[in-house]
Write a protein that holds these residues in place. Structure first.
Motif, PDB file in Angstrom:
ATOM      1  N   ALA A  55     120.963  11.140  10.230  1.00 30.15           N
ATOM      2  CA  ALA A  55     121.251  10.946  11.530  1.00 30.15           C
ATOM      3  C   ALA A  55     120.698  12.128  12.583  1.00 30.15           C
ATOM      4  CB  ALA A  55     122.524  10.732  12.082  1.00 30.15           C
ATOM      5  N   ALA A  56     121.042  13.338  11.931  1.00 36.55           N
ATOM      6  CA  ALA A  56     120.649  14.643  12.734  1.00 36.55           C
ATOM      7  C   ALA A  56     119.034  14.630  12.885  1.00 36.55           C
ATOM      8  CB  ALA A  56     121.092  15.685  11.809  1.00 36.55           C
ATOM      9  N   ALA A  57     118.555  14.270  11.789  1.00 37.92           N
ATOM     10  CA  ALA A  57     116.980  14.229  11.759  1.00 37.92           C
ATOM     11  C   ALA A  57     116.413  13.482  12.837  1.00 37.92           C
ATOM     12  CB  ALA A  57     116.446  14.079  10.363  1.00 37.92           C
ATOM     13  N   LEU A  58     116.974  12.090  13.097  1.00 39.10           N
ATOM     14  CA  LEU A  58     116.642  11.059  13.724  1.00 39.10           C
ATOM     15  C   LEU A  58     116.954  11.662  15.349  1.00 39.10           C
ATOM     16  CD1 LEU A  58     118.188   8.016  11.801  1.00 39.10           C
ATOM     17  CD2 LEU A  58     115.814   8.410  12.623  1.00 39.10           C
ATOM     18  N   THR A  72     127.626  14.709   0.010  1.00 37.62           N
ATOM     19  CA  THR A  72     126.287  14.491  -0.408  1.00 37.62           C
ATOM     20  C   THR A  72     125.437  15.675  -0.285  1.00 37.62           C
ATOM     21  OG1 THR A  72     126.420  12.164   0.456  1.00 37.62           O
ATOM     22  CG2 THR A  72     124.363  12.921   0.069  1.00 37.62           C
ATOM     23  N   ASN A  73     124.480  15.967  -1.346  1.00 38.32           N
ATOM     24  CA  ASN A  73     123.412  16.857  -0.927  1.00 38.32           C
ATOM     25  C   ASN A  73     122.277  16.432   0.030  1.00 38.32           C
ATOM     26  OD1 ASN A  73     121.263  18.655  -1.298  1.00 38.32           O
ATOM     27  ND2 ASN A  73     121.596  19.182  -3.379  1.00 38.32           N
ATOM     28  N   PRO A  74     122.242  17.293   1.176  1.00 37.66           N
ATOM     29  CA  PRO A  74     121.304  16.655   2.038  1.00 37.66           C
ATOM     30  C   PRO A  74     119.863  16.727   1.410  1.00 37.66           C
ATOM     31  CG  PRO A  74     122.256  18.668   2.824  1.00 37.66           C
ATOM     32  CD  PRO A  74     122.953  18.174   1.609  1.00 37.66           C
ATOM     33  N   ALA A  75     119.739  17.720   0.629  1.00 37.46           N
ATOM     34  CA  ALA A  75     118.308  17.756   0.329  1.00 37.46           C
ATOM     35  C   ALA A  75     117.885  16.822  -0.633  1.00 37.46           C
ATOM     36  CB  ALA A  75     118.040  19.107  -0.350  1.00 37.46           C
ATOM     37  N   GLY A 111     118.011  21.583  15.830  1.00 41.73           N
ATOM     38  CA  GLY A 111     116.890  21.431  14.534  1.00 41.73           C
ATOM     39  C   GLY A 111     115.789  22.281  14.859  1.00 41.73           C
ATOM     40  N   PRO A 112     114.979  22.312  13.696  1.00 41.54           N
ATOM     41  CA  PRO A 112     113.812  23.378  13.778  1.00 41.54           C
ATOM     42  C   PRO A 112     112.780  23.192  14.964  1.00 41.54           C
ATOM     43  CG  PRO A 112     113.422  21.927  12.012  1.00 41.54           C
ATOM     44  CD  PRO A 112     114.771  21.406  12.939  1.00 41.54           C
ATOM     45  N   VAL A 113     113.278  23.110  16.159  1.00 44.45           N
ATOM     46  CA  VAL A 113     112.200  22.778  17.117  1.00 44.45           C
ATOM     47  C   VAL A 113     112.196  23.720  18.444  1.00 44.45           C
ATOM     48  CG1 VAL A 113     111.507  21.061  18.849  1.00 44.45           C
ATOM     49  CG2 VAL A 113     112.208  20.251  16.690  1.00 44.45           C
ATOM     50  N   ALA A 114     110.905  24.673  18.391  1.00 42.75           N
ATOM     51  CA  ALA A 114     111.067  25.442  19.746  1.00 42.75           C
ATOM     52  C   ALA A 114     110.100  25.053  20.757  1.00 42.75           C
ATOM     53  CB  ALA A 114     110.345  26.695  19.186  1.00 42.75           C
ATOM     54  N   PRO A 115     110.957  24.496  21.979  1.00 41.00           N
ATOM     55  CA  PRO A 115     110.088  24.138  23.125  1.00 41.00           C
ATOM     56  C   PRO A 115     109.928  25.365  23.789  1.00 41.00           C
ATOM     57  CG  PRO A 115     112.389  23.699  23.320  1.00 41.00           C
ATOM     58  CD  PRO A 115     112.330  24.397  21.926  1.00 41.00           C
ATOM     59  N   ILE A 116     108.619  25.226  24.333  1.00 35.99           N
ATOM     60  CA  ILE A 116     108.079  26.639  25.156  1.00 35.99           C
ATOM     61  C   ILE A 116     107.843  26.241  26.355  1.00 35.99           C
ATOM     62  CG2 ILE A 116     106.507  28.581  25.133  1.00 35.99           C
ATOM     63  CD1 ILE A 116     107.632  28.458  22.160  1.00 35.99           C
ATOM     64  N   PHE A 135     114.973  15.688   6.491  1.00 38.45           N
ATOM     65  CA  PHE A 135     114.103  17.075   6.554  1.00 38.45           C
ATOM     66  C   PHE A 135     113.403  16.870   7.893  1.00 38.45           C
ATOM     67  CE2 PHE A 135     115.060  17.790   2.213  1.00 38.45           C
ATOM     68  CZ  PHE A 135     115.072  19.020   2.053  1.00 38.45           C
ATOM     69  N   PHE A 136     113.412  17.914   8.730  1.00 37.41           N
ATOM     70  CA  PHE A 136     112.338  17.743   9.873  1.00 37.41           C
ATOM     71  C   PHE A 136     111.278  19.083   9.748  1.00 37.41           C
ATOM     72  CE2 PHE A 136     110.841  17.748  14.030  1.00 37.41           C
ATOM     73  CZ  PHE A 136     110.739  16.310  14.614  1.00 37.41           C
ATOM     74  N   GLN A 137     110.112  18.745  10.249  1.00 36.10           N
ATOM     75  CA  GLN A 137     108.948  19.764  10.112  1.00 36.10           C
ATOM     76  C   GLN A 137     109.430  20.963  11.042  1.00 36.10           C
ATOM     77  OE1 GLN A 137     105.417  17.861  11.042  1.00 36.10           O
ATOM     78  NE2 GLN A 137     105.331  16.958   9.048  1.00 36.10           N
ATOM     79  N   PRO A 138     109.311  22.135  10.615  1.00 38.06           N
ATOM     80  CA  PRO A 138     109.413  23.292  11.794  1.00 38.06           C
ATOM     81  C   PRO A 138     108.273  23.257  12.613  1.00 38.06           C
ATOM     82  CG  PRO A 138     109.503  24.073   9.568  1.00 38.06           C
ATOM     83  CD  PRO A 138     108.968  22.599   9.306  1.00 38.06           C
ATOM     84  N   THR A 139     108.737  22.938  13.889  1.00 34.64           N
ATOM     85  CA  THR A 139     107.970  22.578  15.277  1.00 34.64           C
ATOM     86  C   THR A 139     108.032  23.467  16.308  1.00 34.64           C
ATOM     87  OG1 THR A 139     108.660  20.260  14.412  1.00 34.64           O
ATOM     88  CG2 THR A 139     107.944  20.663  16.669  1.00 34.64           C
ATOM     89  N   ILE A 140     106.589  23.607  16.889  1.00 29.31           N
ATOM     90  CA  ILE A 140     106.599  24.309  18.138  1.00 29.31           C
ATOM     91  C   ILE A 140     106.038  23.190  19.158  1.00 29.31           C
ATOM     92  CG2 ILE A 140     105.621  26.226  19.660  1.00 29.31           C
ATOM     93  CD1 ILE A 140     105.269  27.383  16.798  1.00 29.31           C
ATOM     94  N   ILE A 141     106.665  23.054  20.445  1.00 30.17           N
ATOM     95  CA  ILE A 141     106.076  22.228  21.403  1.00 30.17           C
ATOM     96  C   ILE A 141     105.618  23.043  22.611  1.00 30.17           C
ATOM     97  CG2 ILE A 141     106.711  19.922  20.666  1.00 30.17           C
ATOM     98  CD1 ILE A 141     108.961  19.951  22.136  1.00 30.17           C
ATOM     99  N   ALA A 142     104.673  23.043  23.159  1.00 30.95           N
ATOM    100  CA  ALA A 142     104.440  23.794  24.321  1.00 30.95           C
ATOM    101  C   ALA A 142     104.310  22.986  25.375  1.00 30.95           C
ATOM    102  CB  ALA A 142     103.023  24.337  24.124  1.00 30.95           C
ATOM    103  N   ASP A 143     104.056  23.704  26.717  1.00 36.37           N
ATOM    104  CA  ASP A 143     104.266  22.997  28.175  1.00 36.37           C
ATOM    105  C   ASP A 143     105.432  21.986  28.218  1.00 36.37           C
ATOM    106  OD1 ASP A 143     101.734  24.213  27.827  1.00 36.37           O
ATOM    107  OD2 ASP A 143     100.797  22.271  27.531  1.00 36.37           O
ATOM    108  N   ALA A 144     106.607  22.801  27.760  1.00 33.87           N
ATOM    109  CA  ALA A 144     107.932  21.981  27.967  1.00 33.87           C
ATOM    110  C   ALA A 144     108.517  22.312  29.505  1.00 33.87           C
ATOM    111  CB  ALA A 144     108.936  22.501  27.185  1.00 33.87           C
ATOM    112  N   VAL A 145     109.216  21.347  30.171  1.00 32.90           N
ATOM    113  CA  VAL A 145     109.480  21.114  31.487  1.00 32.90           C
ATOM    114  C   VAL A 145     111.008  21.030  31.581  1.00 32.90           C
ATOM    115  CG1 VAL A 145     106.934  20.936  32.441  1.00 32.90           C
ATOM    116  CG2 VAL A 145     108.458  18.961  31.919  1.00 32.90           C
TER     117      VAL A 145
END
Ligand code: SIN
Length: 489
Positions: A338-341, A33-36, A392-397, A370-380
């Motif tokens: 499932a990957a997006a979830l 399947t084409n995931p797009a 996935g496109p999530v950057a925890p800082i 699809f998942f939005q390109p994401t930044i999350i700050a104050d990760a611990v």
């Protein structure tokens, strides 16, 4: 079915065994399947253990002949295959984008990246040298020769469907091994397309066999338990890698395992943000974050924490997500819904524990994968994004205070694949490089991959190296020939 494949000689839906394009014994197929778009783009032969055993028999029938060829002959064929792949990289890239989702430029880049391993090992295969070791007695001579390990079982992932197969096939074939490979069920088409070109380049029947199928445990069990197979090479999760290693123990097979990662990227106060920001973008968002060496945890020192986040945010918000075949799209979907979830649940966990969304943070309206390109700050460190591969496109800082503290945080994981850090201090460069428990360390650089480097990890990220002159060792046995009785006249 997608119009993109019409008339393409690379579009194959059958497995490739003993130089023949074959259906599953059952006649069954599985959907690709084409995931797009969610469109079914192919129905591929759904093979299992019986077809795998036949592929191993086909490999056995040609193993000795392939190994006996002069290295130059094998390598000339690899060179032809390399050139054919490069000549057709656009079409191969289109197939990859449609089955995997990555943008077309990235897909074409991956095809060329994979081909570079074929070129490299076509050259390296001619330089498999032995050794002569001075003997402790006058009547002996010790010679060391290198020989192919034999039949290789290769299991490859969906995130780099062309390059990961090429970087296993190339050293194996150059060393004189033959291969039975199982490409990921999500993305078999890129692998099958490579086999079309291998055949055209003169790689003989039986030397490369591709078993397609959904039943990974059945195919994997046959590959790992069949005594004719002498080595398993796998790229994928640590969980499956451990399972395969257990299964290989029964016949003491050699293994090369390129497994999960949890890469830290450390940005010290003295870093040059003009290179650290592009480095973070490339390391985190390449392939929409579905890369084993993606920076999973970004540690930023107090003094530049806010500036780093602001600058990263303004770049991430320039991304354009969508169907990778469309002009201007920089980031495609994840491989499945499932990957997006899964990514969503890790973000949710971080938010529940006090992280703050800087940008993105949710699934996207482009489609279920699809998942939005994401930044999350104050990760611990108590958050899942600290311990688990996000894929996935999530950057925890994460914020940190000093070098000692951040090295400890970076090493606080069972994984040890890749790590990156940015600093302008040369002493720190050496100190931190040596202290990080990772197989690959990028200093002021995140684009570390190429055919010339030893790609691989420590700890639970695996064993063995792919690419570089070290990559050939994984496919060679070292044999001693001790010649005695030489004092006789
Ligand atoms: C991987 O994700 O396993 C491969 C990444 C690369 O080769 O750069």
């Amino acid at each position: 079915m997608s119009v993109i494949f019409e008339n393409s000689r690379f579009f194959r839906q059958q497995g490739y065994i003993n130089g023949q394009w074959v259906d599953a014994d059952s006649g069954n197929t599985f959907d690709v399947t084409n995931p797009a778009t969610g469109e079914v783009i192919a129905r591929v032969a759904d093979m299992g253990a019986a077809e795998t055993a036949r592929a191993i028999d086909a490999a056995e029938a040609v193993q000795a002949e392939w190994a006996a060829l002069p290295a130059r002959t094998r390598c000339n064929r690899l060179e032809r295959w390399y050139q054919a792949i490069l000549d057709n990289r656009k079409e191969l890239g289109q197939i990859m984008t449609v089955e995997q989702g990555k943008p077309i430029a990235e897909a074409i880049g991956e095809v060329a990246y994979g081909a570079s391993y074929i070129k490299w090992f076509a050259e390296e295969g001619k330089r498999v040298y032995g050794d002569i070791i001075p003997a402790p007695m006058t009547d002996k001579r010790n010679l060391v020769i290198k020989q192919p390990v034999g039949i290789v079982g290769a299991i490859t992932p969906w995130n780099f469907p062309s390059a990961m197969l090429a970087r296993k096939l190339a050293p194996a074939l150059a060393a004189g091994c033959v291969v039975v490979a199982k490409p990921a069920a999500e993305t078999p088409l890129s692998a099958l397309a490579l086999a079309v070109l291998a055949e055209e380049a003169g790689i003989p029947a039986g030397v490369i066999n591709l078993v397609t199928g959904m039943d990974a445990p059945a195919i994997g069990s046959e590959l790992t338990s069949n005594p004719k197979v002498r080595k398993i090479t796998f790229t994928g999760s640590t969980r499956v890698g451990k399972l395969l290693m257990e299964q290989c123990a029964g016949t003491i097979k050699r293994t090369s395992m390129e497994l999960g990662g949890n890469a830290p990227m450390i940005v010290f106060d003295d870093a040059d943000l003009d290179i650290a920001i592009p480095g973070a973008l490339a390391a985190k968002y390449r392939n929409s974050g579905q890369t084993c060496i993606c920076s999973n945890r970004i540690f930023v020192q107090d003094g530049i924490y806010d500036e780093f986040i602001e600058r990263l945010k303004s770049e991430v918000e320039k991304f354009s997500i969508g169907n990778g075949l469309e002009e201007g799209v920089t980031h495609g979907p994840l491989i499945t819904e499932a990957a997006a979830l899964g990514v969503e649940s890790k973000v949710q966990d971080a938010l529940e524990q006090g992280a703050r969304v800087v940008t993105g943070g949710a699934r996207s309206e482009n489609g279920p994968c699809f998942f939005q390109p994401t930044i999350i700050a104050d990760a611990v460190p108590s958050m899942r994004v600290f311990r688990e591969e996000i894929f996935g496109p999530v950057a925890p800082i994460f914020r940190f205070g000093n070098e000692e503290e951040v090295v400890e945080l970076a090493n606080n994981t069972e994984f040890g694949l890749a790590a990156y850090f940015y600093t302008e201090n040369m002493n720190r460069m050496w100190r931190v490089s040596e202290a990080l428990e990772y197989g690959m360390v990028g200093v002021n650089e995140t684009a570390i991959s190429s055919e010339v480097i030893p790609f691989g990890g420590m700890k639970e990220s695996g064993q063995g190296r792919e690419g570089s002159r070290y990559g050939m060792d994984d496919y060679l046995e070292t044999k001693l020939i001790c010649v005695g009785g030489l004092d006789r006249k």
